[in-house]
Write a protein that holds these residues in place. Sequence first.
Motif, PDB file in Angstrom:
ATOM      1  N   UNK A   1       0.531  -1.558   0.010  1.00  0.00           N
ATOM      2  CA  UNK A   1       0.083  -0.163  -0.255  1.00  0.00           C
ATOM      3  C   UNK A   1       0.887   0.493   0.285  1.00  0.00           C
ATOM      4  N   UNK A   2       1.626   0.994   0.645  1.00  0.00           N
ATOM      5  CA  UNK A   2       2.785   2.620   0.567  1.00  0.00           C
ATOM      6  C   UNK A   2       3.348   3.167  -0.954  1.00  0.00           C
ATOM      7  N   UNK A   3       3.925   1.486  -1.309  1.00  0.00           N
ATOM      8  CA  UNK A   3       4.088   1.676  -3.231  1.00  0.00           C
ATOM      9  C   UNK A   3       3.283   2.081  -3.703  1.00  0.00           C
ATOM     10  N   UNK A   4       2.378   1.958  -3.352  1.00  0.00           N
ATOM     11  CA  UNK A   4       0.824   1.764  -4.356  1.00  0.00           C
ATOM     12  C   UNK A   4       0.197   3.672  -3.994  1.00  0.00           C
ATOM     13  N   UNK A   5       0.651   3.984  -2.886  1.00  0.00           N
ATOM     14  CA  UNK A   5      -0.827   4.672  -2.629  1.00  0.00           C
ATOM     15  C   UNK A   5      -0.540   6.292  -3.205  1.00  0.00           C
ATOM     16  N   UNK A   6       1.000   6.792  -3.392  1.00  0.00           N
ATOM     17  CA  UNK A   6       1.171   8.137  -3.735  1.00  0.00           C
ATOM     18  C   UNK A   6       0.966   8.163  -5.720  1.00  0.00           C
ATOM     19  N   UNK A   7       0.007   6.972  -5.318  1.00  0.00           N
ATOM     20  CA  UNK A   7      -0.774   6.482  -7.341  1.00  0.00           C
ATOM     21  C   UNK A   7      -2.392   7.037  -6.844  1.00  0.00           C
TER      22      UNK A   7
ATOM     23  N   UNK B   1      -6.143   3.251  -9.311  1.00  0.00           N
ATOM     24  CA  UNK B   1      -5.702   4.150  -8.945  1.00  0.00           C
ATOM     25  C   UNK B   1      -4.600   4.205 -10.436  1.00  0.00           C
ATOM     26  N   UNK B   2      -3.554   5.253 -10.077  1.00  0.00           N
ATOM     27  CA  UNK B   2      -2.829   5.775 -11.747  1.00  0.00           C
ATOM     28  C   UNK B   2      -2.036   4.640 -11.779  1.00  0.00           C
ATOM     29  N   UNK B   3      -1.985   4.320 -13.335  1.00  0.00           N
ATOM     30  CA  UNK B   3      -0.806   3.132 -13.570  1.00  0.00           C
ATOM     31  C   UNK B   3       0.837   3.481 -13.313  1.00  0.00           C
ATOM     32  N   UNK B   4       0.860   4.014 -12.309  1.00  0.00           N
ATOM     33  CA  UNK B   4       2.460   4.086 -11.444  1.00  0.00           C
ATOM     34  C   UNK B   4       3.617   3.014 -12.511  1.00  0.00           C
ATOM     35  N   UNK B   5       4.538   3.470 -12.158  1.00  0.00           N
ATOM     36  CA  UNK B   5       5.555   2.420 -12.789  1.00  0.00           C
ATOM     37  C   UNK B   5       5.451   1.616 -11.714  1.00  0.00           C
ATOM     38  N   UNK B   6       5.299   0.992 -10.366  1.00  0.00           N
ATOM     39  CA  UNK B   6       5.398  -0.400 -10.114  1.00  0.00           C
ATOM     40  C   UNK B   6       3.948  -0.641  -9.275  1.00  0.00           C
ATOM     41  N   UNK B   7       2.882   0.090  -9.751  1.00  0.00           N
ATOM     42  CA  UNK B   7       1.166  -0.877  -9.225  1.00  0.00           C
ATOM     43  C   UNK B   7       1.267  -1.949  -9.846  1.00  0.00           C
ATOM     44  N   UNK B   8       1.291  -1.473 -11.526  1.00  0.00           N
ATOM     45  CA  UNK B   8       0.835  -3.465 -11.602  1.00  0.00           C
ATOM     46  C   UNK B   8       1.787  -4.286 -11.930  1.00  0.00           C
ATOM     47  N   UNK B   9       2.842  -3.597 -11.015  1.00  0.00           N
ATOM     48  CA  UNK B   9       4.061  -5.376 -10.428  1.00  0.00           C
ATOM     49  C   UNK B   9       3.964  -5.116  -9.242  1.00  0.00           C
ATOM     50  N   UNK B  10       2.892  -4.421  -8.649  1.00  0.00           N
ATOM     51  CA  UNK B  10       3.222  -4.934  -6.836  1.00  0.00           C
ATOM     52  C   UNK B  10       1.489  -5.670  -7.151  1.00  0.00           C
ATOM     53  N   UNK B  11       0.889  -5.595  -8.029  1.00  0.00           N
ATOM     54  CA  UNK B  11      -0.854  -6.032  -8.022  1.00  0.00           C
ATOM     55  C   UNK B  11      -0.747  -7.708  -8.588  1.00  0.00           C
TER      56      UNK B  11
END
Length: 120
Positions: free
Chosen positions: A62-68, A76-86
């Motif tokens: 969540x900490x990685x993804x929350x800024x997106x 959430x916006x598909x920031x660089x690491x979001x889809x990888x994390x999901x």
Amino acid sequence: MLIGELSQQTGVATRLLRYYEEQGLLCPDRDSNGYRVYAPEAPYVVARIRGMLAAGLTTGAIREMLPCATDAGPGIDPCPEVLRTMAANLERMDADIADLRRRRAALAEFRDATEARQRR
């Protein structure tokens, strides 16, 4: 908004809000008395955190993804690491589900064998 107000508005205990802060998920300012002061969008952030936790994400993910999460809408916006994390979390959940299915099958087999002994 103070922590008590945020708690009341979101239904989340103040202790849990402090935990979110410790985990780097909420970042309140401090006033001259040292009280936490939350931004007007904090209730949306808390709702997003709760939703992500309910989806099985760890506080680290969540900490990685929350800024997106730039608005209160779904996803959430598909920031660089979001889809990888999901994707990594979905893979972990799939492995957990497969493990639970194996364990359930083993327990059902054990139960069936026990019931068969009882019938003898």
